[in-house]
Structure formats: C-alpha cells, structure tokens
Scaffold this motif. Structure first.
Motif, PDB file in Angstrom:
ATOM      1  N   VAL A  25       0.842  -1.201   0.000  1.00 23.19           N
ATOM      2  CA  VAL A  25       0.000   0.000   0.000  1.00 23.19           C
ATOM      3  C   VAL A  25       0.877   1.251   0.000  1.00 23.19           C
ATOM      4  O   VAL A  25       1.879   1.323   0.699  1.00 23.19           O
ATOM      5  N   LYS A  26       0.494   2.229  -0.827  1.00 24.10           N
ATOM      6  CA  LYS A  26       1.292   3.432  -0.993  1.00 24.10           C
ATOM      7  C   LYS A  26       1.455   4.170   0.329  1.00 24.10           C
ATOM      8  O   LYS A  26       0.497   4.377   1.068  1.00 24.10           O
ATOM      9  N   ARG A  27       2.692   4.571   0.626  1.00 25.89           N
ATOM     10  CA  ARG A  27       2.984   5.299   1.865  1.00 25.89           C
ATOM     11  C   ARG A  27       2.632   6.776   1.707  1.00 25.89           C
ATOM     12  O   ARG A  27       2.850   7.347   0.633  1.00 25.89           O
ATOM     13  N   THR A  28       2.101   7.366   2.747  1.00 32.29           N
ATOM     14  CA  THR A  28       1.668   8.769   2.673  1.00 32.29           C
ATOM     15  C   THR A  28       2.304   9.643   3.741  1.00 32.29           C
ATOM     16  O   THR A  28       2.000  10.827   3.853  1.00 32.29           O
ATOM     17  N   GLY A  29       3.200   9.065   4.558  1.00 31.59           N
ATOM     18  CA  GLY A  29       3.815   9.822   5.640  1.00 31.59           C
ATOM     19  C   GLY A  29       4.727  10.928   5.138  1.00 31.59           C
ATOM     20  O   GLY A  29       5.255  10.878   4.030  1.00 31.59           O
ATOM     21  N   SER A  30       4.931  11.941   5.975  1.00 34.90           N
ATOM     22  CA  SER A  30       5.749  13.094   5.615  1.00 34.90           C
ATOM     23  C   SER A  30       6.699  13.434   6.759  1.00 34.90           C
ATOM     24  O   SER A  30       6.702  12.782   7.807  1.00 34.90           O
ATOM     25  N   PHE A  31       7.487  14.475   6.551  1.00 33.30           N
ATOM     26  CA  PHE A  31       8.390  14.984   7.584  1.00 33.30           C
ATOM     27  C   PHE A  31       7.636  15.264   8.881  1.00 33.30           C
ATOM     28  O   PHE A  31       8.094  14.932   9.973  1.00 33.30           O
ATOM     29  N   ALA A 272      13.580  14.794  10.241  1.00 30.25           N
ATOM     30  CA  ALA A 272      12.577  14.601  11.292  1.00 30.25           C
ATOM     31  C   ALA A 272      13.247  14.256  12.619  1.00 30.25           C
ATOM     32  O   ALA A 272      12.840  14.743  13.682  1.00 30.25           O
ATOM     33  N   THR A 273      14.296  13.429  12.553  1.00 35.77           N
ATOM     34  CA  THR A 273      15.018  13.032  13.765  1.00 35.77           C
ATOM     35  C   THR A 273      15.720  14.238  14.389  1.00 35.77           C
ATOM     36  O   THR A 273      15.687  14.427  15.613  1.00 35.77           O
TER      37      THR A 273
END
Length: 473
Positions: A25-31, A272-273
C-alpha cells in the motif's frame, strides 16, 4: 489540513496509484507525521522523572549527561536511517522493520538476538505505560478527593480499575490495522506531551519565583539526605532514566517505512530526527532543570506529584499524560502486532481464520469499509489483556522497564545501528572511522551496564515490600 489531504488520497484512491513499486500500500507519511511519531515515542512520561535524575547527578553532570545522550541518539539514529534500504539509500531494497534491516544487512544469529531484545523492550514499555497512565488517573481522582475533603480524607485507592480502563481503551485502538493509520493519534499524543511538559515547566518556574532562589547543588543529592551507597545506586539509576527517556530507535525503521518517496526516506527521516531530538532535548532540559531548581534534593520521581496547587492545572497535566500514553502505547506496540501477524500468515497461509478479512461499512463519506480480521482482533486483544494483567500483578514494574530501557539502549540505539552502518558502507577494519564507531559502541555498553545495575537495585528494594495486586496508593 495537508496531512488529512494526503491520507484522503490513500483512502479514496483506486487502481495502481494506491500501491508502491513493491506492491505494498502506498505510503503517505511526511516529515511532519514522522516528527510527530518520534516526539510521541521520545517525550513519554519519562520526562517527568528527569528532575529526579538531575537531582541525583547535580547541576554539572545532570544536564551534561542529558546532552550527551541526545547527541549519541541523534548520531546513531542518523546511521540507522541509512539502513532502511539495503545497498543504496535511494533505490535499494526496502527493509520494513528494524529486524528486517538487521536480517538483510547483518544476518545470522544477530537477527534473533535483535528481535528478542526489541520485542522484549516494547512489551516492557507497554506495561510501564499502563502503570504510568493508571497512576495519572489516580492522581486526578485523589487530587479532587483531597480538595473536596479539605485534606481530611487520606483518599487511598487501588490502581487496578484504572489499569482496566486503560486496557479496554487499548483493545479498541489496537484494532487499527497498521502504523500508517495511526498518524492522527501520534499528532494528538505529541500535542499532549507538549501540554503536560509545559505545565510541569510553568509550575516549576512559578515555584522558583515563589521561593526566590534556585535549589540544588553542583554535585547532586547530598550525603546525609541519602547514604553513600544510595547516592551511587541512585546516580546509576538516573543514567537509566535518561537513557530510557531517549530510546526510540527500536521503532525508527517502522516510522521510516511510513514515509512517501521521493524524496529519499533517509533524507526526510534525518530531518525529522534532528527536529524531534532538538525539540525534546530543549523540553527535557527545561523540565528537568526547573524541577530540580524547585525541589532540590527532594525532587519527586514524578515531577507533577510535587505540586499540590493549583489542583485543576495539575489535573489537566495528568489528563494530558493519560491521552499521550494512550497514543504512545499504540506506537510502541504496532511492531509487535505486525511481527506476530506476518509470522502467522506465513506459517498458516491457507487458514481462513488468519487470512480472511470481513468488510464492515464505515458511516463516514469517502472512507473505505473497515477490514476486520478475526485473528488480528483476537490476538491484539489478548496481548493488551496480558500487559494489563501483568501491570496489576506488578505495579512497581516501572523499575523493571528502567532495566529494559538500560539494557535496550546499547544494543538497539547504538550497537546494531553502528554494525549495520559499518557493513552497509563497507568501512574497513581498523580504519580511523571504524575505531571511532567501535569506541562509541563500547562506551555506551559500559553506560548501559551501570544504568541497569542501578535499576536492578531499585527492583530489589521494591521486592522487599511487594504484595501482588495491592497497588493501593
């Protein structure tokens, strides 16, 4: 609004646009969603014990140790982001979980060792969060009881009903199928973590202004308040508390697997880290230092329990802790859920009980039907019930979680990221870089051993007065 839009595409889309090049399933997460996941994982209830930790170490060593852990965690996390894809950080084969990365890069017995440590840590954290959430709920109840009785009623109560309430909530939330659909819960939990941290900080500042001075000393809690032996054990345990407060590497790869690409997942994850650890370190420093300045040698293990008034503000802070821990529990348990479900599917691929999904209509326009899987529902519910039962049986388990945090810090945050990075980048043995990385790993091993020793001493003391199911405060 932007995040909601991205997830709407995931929900509404049809056809090949819903899938990545590997068929998943296509990933949609962002920074921003990754940052929320990390902040949710890092700023746990551990922030409230940092004033106590600094009180054991003092004004010099306390902040210095906290800064050291933040630098090490950021550096090793940056190494780990490079291991999400094997060989090439842009086009290499994706590793969906931490253990998957260890298997594809290191292989051999190290995979089983890593998996055991990772899942034991996650299991321990889920128990610790159940206890911590119940204590915050009890604090609210006791605060109102004391306020209404004018302090005449001792207001003793059992934590068991509150653990059951937390467990029932987690059974319901555990039915959310996967990590990627938890983005909203992580954002809510991150907001809550800022809420109670800010309240703790504000109460600390107000108390310092009220007493007109900064309490505490350069070397920490004084001999006399505690014995020489207690001073040593408490200092060791303080290291474990700080190490545990920064531990999130065990779910870093799982968070990275939610990120859409392009840009390269490693690039987004590094950003992000960096943001998340910078933000949490500032909060940790402020809350820990102001808490120590407020209470000095007598800083409580939970900062918020030291403030009696205004009682309504302390209640709001404890409510925020509960909401945060509801989300954090899910973030930490998803890797365990995924591991068991994938193992069961590969072990019994023909079993309809394990693989069949039933579609249940969702009465919200634009959302696809919820897919109910019988095995997933039963297994996740049993897991939550087990963690709740153990929490009720061992209400001092937060000390045991301190041991797990201390033992997990070196292998999961330092050793495996360093070893995988060396293998991935083909760093030659005995080169300067190889020597530096190995020295870092060895130093962190020593810190973990010392911290675990201090936490074990705390558990031994707890066992002397231990009575099963008697979590009355």
């Amino acid at each position: 609004m932007g995040e909601n839009h991205n997830h709407q595409i995931f929900i509404d889309g049809n056809g090949s646009g819903c899938f990545d090049d590997d068929g998943r399933v296509k990933r949609t997460g962002s920074f921003w969603t990754a940052s929320a996941h990390i902040i949710t994982a890092v700023i746990g209830s551990g922030v409230l014990s940092l004033a106590w930790a600094i009180a054991q170490l003092g004004w010099i060593a306390g902040p210095a140790v906290m800064l050291l852990f933040s630098i090490v965690t950021y550096y090793t996390s940056s190494l780990l982001t490079e291991c999400y894809r094997t060989s090439d950080p842009v086009s290499g084969k994706r590793n969906y979980t931490y253990t998957h990365a260890v298997a594809s890069i290191l292989g051999g017995y190290k995979v089983k060792v890593c998996g055991f440590i990772q899942y034991l840590n996650l299991f321990g954290v889920s128990i610790g969060y159940t206890i911590a959430a119940s204590m915050s709920m009890m604090t609210i109840r006791r605060s109102n009881c004391l306020h209404n009785s004018g302090g005449e009623n001792p207001c003793h109560m059992s934590g068991n009903p509150y653990m059951i309430i937390f467990g029932v909530t987690q059974i319901l939330l555990s039915q959310i199928p996967d990590f990627d659909q938890l983005w909203w819960l992580s954002i809510l939990a991150a907001i809550m973590s800022f809420t109670y941290s800010t309240i703790g900080l504000a109460l600390g500042i107000a108390k310092v202004i009220g007493i007109g001075t900064f309490r505490g000393s350069l070397t920490g809690i004084s001999i006399g308040t505690v014995t020489q032996a207690q001073k040593i054990w408490r200092s060791f345990r303080a290291l474990g508390d700080i190490a545990f407060a920064y531990s999130f590497s065990m779910i870093l790869i799982e968070i990275q697997d939610t990120l859409k690409s392009p840009p390269a997942e490693a690039k987004t994850m590094r950003k992000a880290t960096k943001l998340s650890i910078a933000v949490t370190t500032v909060f940790y420093m402020l809350c820990g230092c102001m808490g120590y300045a407020s209470f000095g040698d007598f800083a409580p293990e939970n900062l918020l329990t030291g403030f009696g008034n205004p009682f309504w503000l302390v209640d709001i802070a404890n409510a925020a802790i509960v909401i945060h821990l509801v989300g954090a529990y899910q973030v930490f348990c998803q890797p365990i859920f995924t591991f068991i479900e994938k193992w069961a599917t590969s072990r019994w691929p023909e079993s309809k009980i394990i693989t069949k999904e039933f579609e249940i209509p969702v009465p919200i326009r634009g959302y696809r039907p919820y897919k109910l899987n019988l095995f997933r529902s039963v297994w996740r519910s049993v897991f939550v019930m087990l963690t709740t039962l153990i929490s009720m049986l061992l209400p001092f388990f937060s000390d045991v979680v301190g041991i797990l945090g201390a033992l997990g810090f070196w292998p999961l945050t330092v050793y495996f990221p360093v070893e995988m990075y060396i293998e991935q980048k083909k760093i030659s043995k005995w080169s300067t870089r190889w020597m530096c990385l190995k020295t870092l790993s060895l130093a962190c091993l020593m810190i973990s051993i010392v911290a675990a020793t201090g936490s074990i001493a705390g558990v031994i003391l707890d066992l002397k007065v231990y009575k099963p199911f008697k979590s009355t405060y």
